[in-house]
Design a protein around this motif. Structure first.
Motif, PDB file in Angstrom:
ATOM      1  N   GLY A 155      29.485  90.066   3.007  1.00  0.00           N
ATOM      2  CA  GLY A 155      29.083  89.452   1.745  1.00  0.00           C
ATOM      3  C   GLY A 155      27.591  89.259   1.611  1.00  0.00           C
ATOM      4  O   GLY A 155      27.055  89.239   0.496  1.00  0.00           O
ATOM      5  N   VAL A 156      26.891  89.134   2.721  1.00  0.00           N
ATOM      6  CA  VAL A 156      25.443  88.874   2.697  1.00  0.00           C
ATOM      7  C   VAL A 156      24.668  89.985   1.997  1.00  0.00           C
ATOM      8  O   VAL A 156      23.907  89.722   1.061  1.00  0.00           O
ATOM      9  N   PRO A 157      24.806  91.262   2.416  1.00  0.00           N
ATOM     10  CA  PRO A 157      24.047  92.315   1.733  1.00  0.00           C
ATOM     11  C   PRO A 157      24.456  92.505   0.282  1.00  0.00           C
ATOM     12  O   PRO A 157      23.629  92.892  -0.555  1.00  0.00           O
ATOM     13  N   PHE A 158      25.732  92.214  -0.039  1.00  0.00           N
ATOM     14  CA  PHE A 158      26.175  92.347  -1.431  1.00  0.00           C
ATOM     15  C   PHE A 158      25.390  91.403  -2.329  1.00  0.00           C
ATOM     16  O   PHE A 158      24.874  91.805  -3.378  1.00  0.00           O
ATOM     17  N   VAL A 159      25.292  90.149  -1.911  1.00  0.00           N
ATOM     18  CA  VAL A 159      24.557  89.159  -2.705  1.00  0.00           C
ATOM     19  C   VAL A 159      23.069  89.502  -2.739  1.00  0.00           C
ATOM     20  O   VAL A 159      22.417  89.417  -3.786  1.00  0.00           O
ATOM     21  N   ALA A 160      22.538  89.926  -1.597  1.00  0.00           N
ATOM     22  CA  ALA A 160      21.106  90.227  -1.509  1.00  0.00           C
ATOM     23  C   ALA A 160      20.724  91.416  -2.380  1.00  0.00           C
ATOM     24  O   ALA A 160      19.703  91.395  -3.082  1.00  0.00           O
ATOM     25  N   LEU A 161      21.548  92.458  -2.372  1.00  0.00           N
ATOM     26  CA  LEU A 161      21.212  93.684  -3.099  1.00  0.00           C
ATOM     27  C   LEU A 161      21.462  93.566  -4.601  1.00  0.00           C
ATOM     28  O   LEU A 161      20.779  94.201  -5.404  1.00  0.00           O
ATOM     29  N   THR A 162      22.457  92.766  -4.981  1.00  0.00           N
ATOM     30  CA  THR A 162      22.779  92.628  -6.409  1.00  0.00           C
ATOM     31  C   THR A 162      21.980  91.520  -7.087  1.00  0.00           C
ATOM     32  O   THR A 162      21.886  91.489  -8.316  1.00  0.00           O
ATOM     33  N   GLY A 163      21.402  90.610  -6.289  1.00  0.00           N
ATOM     34  CA  GLY A 163      20.692  89.477  -6.880  1.00  0.00           C
ATOM     35  C   GLY A 163      21.643  88.499  -7.553  1.00  0.00           C
ATOM     36  O   GLY A 163      21.232  87.708  -8.417  1.00  0.00           O
ATOM     37  N   PHE A 164      22.900  88.523  -7.164  1.00  0.00           N
ATOM     38  CA  PHE A 164      23.930  87.681  -7.762  1.00  0.00           C
ATOM     39  C   PHE A 164      23.646  86.205  -7.490  1.00  0.00           C
ATOM     40  O   PHE A 164      23.329  85.809  -6.367  1.00  0.00           O
ATOM     41  N   THR A 165      23.743  85.390  -8.526  1.00  0.00           N
ATOM     42  CA  THR A 165      23.588  83.941  -8.386  1.00  0.00           C
ATOM     43  C   THR A 165      24.679  83.231  -9.177  1.00  0.00           C
ATOM     44  O   THR A 165      25.292  83.817 -10.078  1.00  0.00           O
ATOM     45  N   ILE A 166      24.919  81.980  -8.831  1.00  0.00           N
ATOM     46  CA  ILE A 166      25.838  81.124  -9.588  1.00  0.00           C
ATOM     47  C   ILE A 166      25.066  79.875  -9.971  1.00  0.00           C
ATOM     48  O   ILE A 166      24.515  79.200  -9.091  1.00  0.00           O
ATOM     49  N   VAL A 167      25.007  79.601 -11.259  1.00  0.00           N
ATOM     50  CA  VAL A 167      24.178  78.526 -11.824  1.00  0.00           C
ATOM     51  C   VAL A 167      22.775  78.554 -11.209  1.00  0.00           C
ATOM     52  O   VAL A 167      22.210  77.506 -10.871  1.00  0.00           O
ATOM     53  N   GLY A 168      22.266  79.738 -11.042  1.00  0.00           N
ATOM     54  CA  GLY A 168      20.917  79.907 -10.523  1.00  0.00           C
ATOM     55  C   GLY A 168      20.775  79.770  -9.030  1.00  0.00           C
ATOM     56  O   GLY A 168      19.662  79.822  -8.498  1.00  0.00           O
ATOM     57  N   SER A 169      21.891  79.611  -8.321  1.00  0.00           N
ATOM     58  CA  SER A 169      21.839  79.390  -6.878  1.00  0.00           C
ATOM     59  C   SER A 169      22.344  80.606  -6.101  1.00  0.00           C
ATOM     60  O   SER A 169      23.486  81.047  -6.305  1.00  0.00           O
ATOM     61  N   THR A 170      21.522  81.109  -5.211  1.00  0.00           N
ATOM     62  CA  THR A 170      21.944  82.185  -4.316  1.00  0.00           C
ATOM     63  C   THR A 170      22.954  81.671  -3.295  1.00  0.00           C
ATOM     64  O   THR A 170      23.893  82.377  -2.923  1.00  0.00           O
ATOM     65  N   LEU A 171      22.772  80.428  -2.847  1.00  0.00           N
ATOM     66  CA  LEU A 171      23.676  79.844  -1.861  1.00  0.00           C
ATOM     67  C   LEU A 171      25.105  79.805  -2.386  1.00  0.00           C
ATOM     68  O   LEU A 171      26.049  80.184  -1.681  1.00  0.00           O
ATOM     69  N   PHE A 172      25.281  79.354  -3.630  1.00  0.00           N
ATOM     70  CA  PHE A 172      26.625  79.289  -4.202  1.00  0.00           C
ATOM     71  C   PHE A 172      27.227  80.687  -4.346  1.00  0.00           C
ATOM     72  O   PHE A 172      28.446  80.876  -4.204  1.00  0.00           O
ATOM     73  N   ALA A 173      26.376  81.661  -4.629  1.00  0.00           N
ATOM     74  CA  ALA A 173      26.846  83.047  -4.712  1.00  0.00           C
ATOM     75  C   ALA A 173      27.348  83.512  -3.348  1.00  0.00           C
ATOM     76  O   ALA A 173      28.388  84.176  -3.245  1.00  0.00           O
ATOM     77  N   HIS A 174      26.607  83.164  -2.307  1.00  0.00           N
ATOM     78  CA  HIS A 174      27.046  83.494  -0.953  1.00  0.00           C
ATOM     79  C   HIS A 174      28.384  82.835  -0.649  1.00  0.00           C
ATOM     80  O   HIS A 174      29.278  83.471  -0.071  1.00  0.00           O
TER      81      HIS A 174
END
Length: 218
Positions: free
Chosen positions: A94-113
């Motif tokens: 899941g780590v590279p997926f979030v990092a490469l897509t820039g996915f966030t939840i309510v502006g938070s990368t941590l919540f996306a992770h």
């Protein structure tokens, strides 16, 4: 200094995994999925995983002639290792997926992770559990084995993620002014620690599941 420590810890983990890989190729486990589980645990538990593998894991090798005299704590440890193996693969993927897509939840990368890694850890964890149950209980059928896998692994997996996510929150909000990025050794060293803590929080859940017969002893 932290970067140096991180590289040392990661190197020890990789070497530990490599040693286990060589040995499971020579001495395959009765339960095939454990051929993956032990090297994965080697990555974050390092020398301790080596000790546990040669003390307990080798008892389940196909060519082992040693009598299995493991007590309940050891059996639960191996079952927890199985749970941790699936979670680790899902979380790491899941780590590279979030990092490469820039996915966030309510502006938070941590919540996306949290979201992505939980979903992947759950899916991989159930797959690992399925391949622990179905080969030994084909009378259940594939659907029955899948239901048993979900029942056996859900609570343990959630307990694992509680420990892991708790540490991620500490790293994100407490230990660093600017949290480490996934392309740094420090980040993955923090992930190693997260897996160890996840293992510790998952152990009690696995103990209950094993004692009640909901989860098979590995």
């Amino acid at each position: 200094m932290l970067t140096t420590i991180s590289w040392v810890a990661l190197s020890i983990g990789i070497i530990s995994s490599a040693i286990i890989i060589v040995d499971v190729i020579r001495h395959p486990q009765h339960m095939k999925v454990m051929n993956l589980v032990w090297p994965i645990n080697g990555w974050f538990f390092g020398p301790f995983a080596l000790w546990a593998y040669f003390k307990w894991g080798r008892l389940n090798a196909k060519d082992s002639e040693r009598e299995d005299r493991r007590k309940t704590p050891a059996k639960v440890f191996v079952s927890t290792s199985h749970c941790a193996g699936g979670c680790t693969v899902g979380d790491a993927a899941g780590v590279p997926f979030v990092a490469l897509t820039g996915f966030t939840i309510v502006g938070s990368t941590l919540f996306a992770h949290y979201l992505v890694e939980f979903i992947l850890a759950y899916l991989v964890g159930i797959i690992f559990q399925y391949y622990a149950i179905y080969p030994m209980n084909k009378d259940l059928g594939k659907k029955g084995a899948l239901k048993s896998a979900i029942k056996a692994d859900s609570a343990a997996l959630i307990a694992f993620e509680i420990g892991m996510f708790g540490w991620m929150a500490i790293v994100h909000f407490v230990l660093f002014t600017v949290p480490p990025k996934p392309d740094t050794a420090v980040y993955w060293f923090m992930m190693q620690i997260a897996m160890i803590l996840g293992f510790l929080t998952s152990y009690p859940a696995n103990w209950i599941l094993v004692k009640k017969g909901i989860k098979e002893v590995m």
